[in-house]
Scaffold this motif. Structure first.
Motif, PDB file in Angstrom:
ATOM      1  N   ALA A  17       0.838  -1.208   0.000  1.00 30.02           N
ATOM      2  CA  ALA A  17       0.000   0.000   0.000  1.00 30.02           C
ATOM      3  C   ALA A  17       0.869   1.253   0.000  1.00 30.02           C
ATOM      4  O   ALA A  17       0.568   2.225  -0.699  1.00 30.02           O
ATOM      5  CB  ALA A  17      -0.930  -0.004   1.210  1.00 30.02           C
ATOM      6  N   ALA A  18       1.948   1.242   0.745  1.00 30.04           N
ATOM      7  CA  ALA A  18       2.865   2.384   0.771  1.00 30.04           C
ATOM      8  C   ALA A  18       3.523   2.557  -0.594  1.00 30.04           C
ATOM      9  O   ALA A  18       3.665   3.681  -1.091  1.00 30.04           O
ATOM     10  CB  ALA A  18       3.921   2.194   1.857  1.00 30.04           C
ATOM     11  N   GLU A  20       2.297   1.699  -3.451  1.00 32.08           N
ATOM     12  CA  GLU A  20       1.284   2.215  -4.366  1.00 32.08           C
ATOM     13  C   GLU A  20       1.083   3.713  -4.149  1.00 32.08           C
ATOM     14  O   GLU A  20       0.917   4.463  -5.113  1.00 32.08           O
ATOM     15  CB  GLU A  20      -0.041   1.463  -4.175  1.00 32.08           C
ATOM     16  CG  GLU A  20      -1.123   1.891  -5.129  1.00 32.08           C
ATOM     17  CD  GLU A  20      -0.797   1.662  -6.603  1.00 32.08           C
ATOM     18  OE1 GLU A  20      -1.352   2.394  -7.445  1.00 32.08           O
ATOM     19  OE2 GLU A  20       0.016   0.770  -6.931  1.00 32.08           O
ATOM     20  N   LEU A  21       1.119   4.160  -2.917  1.00 31.12           N
ATOM     21  CA  LEU A  21       1.001   5.585  -2.616  1.00 31.12           C
ATOM     22  C   LEU A  21       2.169   6.366  -3.228  1.00 31.12           C
ATOM     23  O   LEU A  21       1.972   7.432  -3.817  1.00 31.12           O
ATOM     24  CB  LEU A  21       0.955   5.810  -1.104  1.00 31.12           C
ATOM     25  CG  LEU A  21       0.840   7.248  -0.633  1.00 31.12           C
ATOM     26  CD1 LEU A  21      -0.490   7.843  -1.063  1.00 31.12           C
ATOM     27  CD2 LEU A  21       0.978   7.322   0.874  1.00 31.12           C
ATOM     28  N   GLU A  24       1.584   6.467  -7.019  1.00 26.77           N
ATOM     29  CA  GLU A  24       0.528   7.418  -7.374  1.00 26.77           C
ATOM     30  C   GLU A  24       1.011   8.858  -7.274  1.00 26.77           C
ATOM     31  O   GLU A  24       0.726   9.679  -8.146  1.00 26.77           O
ATOM     32  CB  GLU A  24      -0.694   7.209  -6.472  1.00 26.77           C
ATOM     33  CG  GLU A  24      -1.461   5.948  -6.786  1.00 26.77           C
ATOM     34  CD  GLU A  24      -2.572   5.668  -5.783  1.00 26.77           C
ATOM     35  OE1 GLU A  24      -2.835   6.524  -4.904  1.00 26.77           O
ATOM     36  OE2 GLU A  24      -3.171   4.583  -5.873  1.00 26.77           O
ATOM     37  N   ARG A  25       1.755   9.169  -6.226  1.00 24.98           N
ATOM     38  CA  ARG A  25       2.272  10.532  -6.046  1.00 24.98           C
ATOM     39  C   ARG A  25       3.256  10.876  -7.164  1.00 24.98           C
ATOM     40  O   ARG A  25       3.248  11.981  -7.706  1.00 24.98           O
ATOM     41  CB  ARG A  25       2.919  10.672  -4.674  1.00 24.98           C
ATOM     42  CG  ARG A  25       3.533  11.998  -4.403  1.00 24.98           C
ATOM     43  CD  ARG A  25       2.496  13.092  -4.293  1.00 24.98           C
ATOM     44  NE  ARG A  25       3.163  14.331  -3.901  1.00 24.98           N
ATOM     45  CZ  ARG A  25       2.669  15.523  -4.087  1.00 24.98           C
ATOM     46  NH1 ARG A  25       1.472  15.675  -4.602  1.00 24.98           N
ATOM     47  NH2 ARG A  25       3.342  16.580  -3.720  1.00 24.98           N
ATOM     48  N   GLU A  51       8.403   1.072  -4.773  1.00 23.08           N
ATOM     49  CA  GLU A  51       7.069   1.041  -5.366  1.00 23.08           C
ATOM     50  C   GLU A  51       6.481  -0.369  -5.371  1.00 23.08           C
ATOM     51  O   GLU A  51       5.265  -0.539  -5.322  1.00 23.08           O
ATOM     52  CB  GLU A  51       7.080   1.609  -6.780  1.00 23.08           C
ATOM     53  CG  GLU A  51       7.269   3.105  -6.809  1.00 23.08           C
ATOM     54  CD  GLU A  51       7.075   3.711  -8.191  1.00 23.08           C
ATOM     55  OE1 GLU A  51       6.717   2.978  -9.138  1.00 23.08           O
ATOM     56  OE2 GLU A  51       7.277   4.930  -8.317  1.00 23.08           O
ATOM     57  N   LEU A  71       6.313  13.989   0.496  1.00 23.43           N
ATOM     58  CA  LEU A  71       5.632  13.151   1.480  1.00 23.43           C
ATOM     59  C   LEU A  71       6.512  13.030   2.710  1.00 23.43           C
ATOM     60  O   LEU A  71       7.714  13.278   2.655  1.00 23.43           O
ATOM     61  CB  LEU A  71       5.348  11.749   0.909  1.00 23.43           C
ATOM     62  CG  LEU A  71       4.453  11.687  -0.330  1.00 23.43           C
ATOM     63  CD1 LEU A  71       4.419  10.261  -0.876  1.00 23.43           C
ATOM     64  CD2 LEU A  71       3.059  12.174  -0.002  1.00 23.43           C
ATOM     65  N   ASP A  86      -5.795  11.313   6.140  1.00 20.88           N
ATOM     66  CA  ASP A  86      -4.720  11.201   5.140  1.00 20.88           C
ATOM     67  C   ASP A  86      -3.470  10.519   5.664  1.00 20.88           C
ATOM     68  O   ASP A  86      -2.352  10.887   5.299  1.00 20.88           O
ATOM     69  CB  ASP A  86      -4.347  12.578   4.573  1.00 20.88           C
ATOM     70  CG  ASP A  86      -5.507  13.244   3.861  1.00 20.88           C
ATOM     71  OD1 ASP A  86      -6.291  12.517   3.231  1.00 20.88           O
ATOM     72  OD2 ASP A  86      -5.623  14.468   3.941  1.00 20.88           O
ATOM     73  N   LEU A  88      -1.497   6.813   6.163  1.00 24.22           N
ATOM     74  CA  LEU A  88      -1.385   5.392   5.877  1.00 24.22           C
ATOM     75  C   LEU A  88      -0.622   4.795   7.048  1.00 24.22           C
ATOM     76  O   LEU A  88       0.555   5.109   7.249  1.00 24.22           O
ATOM     77  CB  LEU A  88      -0.624   5.150   4.567  1.00 24.22           C
ATOM     78  CG  LEU A  88      -0.283   3.695   4.259  1.00 24.22           C
ATOM     79  CD1 LEU A  88      -1.554   2.875   4.061  1.00 24.22           C
ATOM     80  CD2 LEU A  88       0.602   3.616   3.032  1.00 24.22           C
TER      81      LEU A  88
END
Length: 97
Positions: A17-18, A20-21, A24-25, A51, A71, A86, A88
């Motif tokens: 999940a991290a 993917e974040l 996306e960023r 990633e 981030l 917001d 994770l």
């Protein structure tokens, strides 16, 4: 004669999940993986590993990439983090045994 095949590795959970974040960023900013590697001062393979959610990515490297993306990484009591917008939340719940 059979050829050895690389075992497929499935990434799941918090690190996926991290990753993917991060991906996306990066895409929101219009950056390639190579651009992000240059901006953060790390190797391209490190950006790809981050990633992909690989556990082998070191904290210092991850912090460099996160900073390049605008981030951050925060620490705090789990209940407060669960309520924060917001956020994770990484990490597995500990077995109370």
């Amino acid at each position: 004669m059979s050829v050895p095949r690389r075992r497929a590795v499935r990434r799941s959970g918090n690190l996926a999940a991290a990753g993917e974040l991060v991906r996306e960023r990066r895409l929101q900013l219009g950056l390639t993986q190579a651009d992000l590697a240059d901006l953060s001062g790390v190797g391209l393979s490190s950006v790809r590993a981050l990633e992909a959610g690989k556990e082998s990515v070191g904290l210092s490297l991850a912090l460099d990439v996160l900073a390049a993306l605008g981030l951050g990484l925060g620490l705090g009591p789990r209940p407060a983090l669960l309520r924060a917008p917001d956020v994770l939340l990484l990490g597995q719940a500990r077995d109370p045994r």
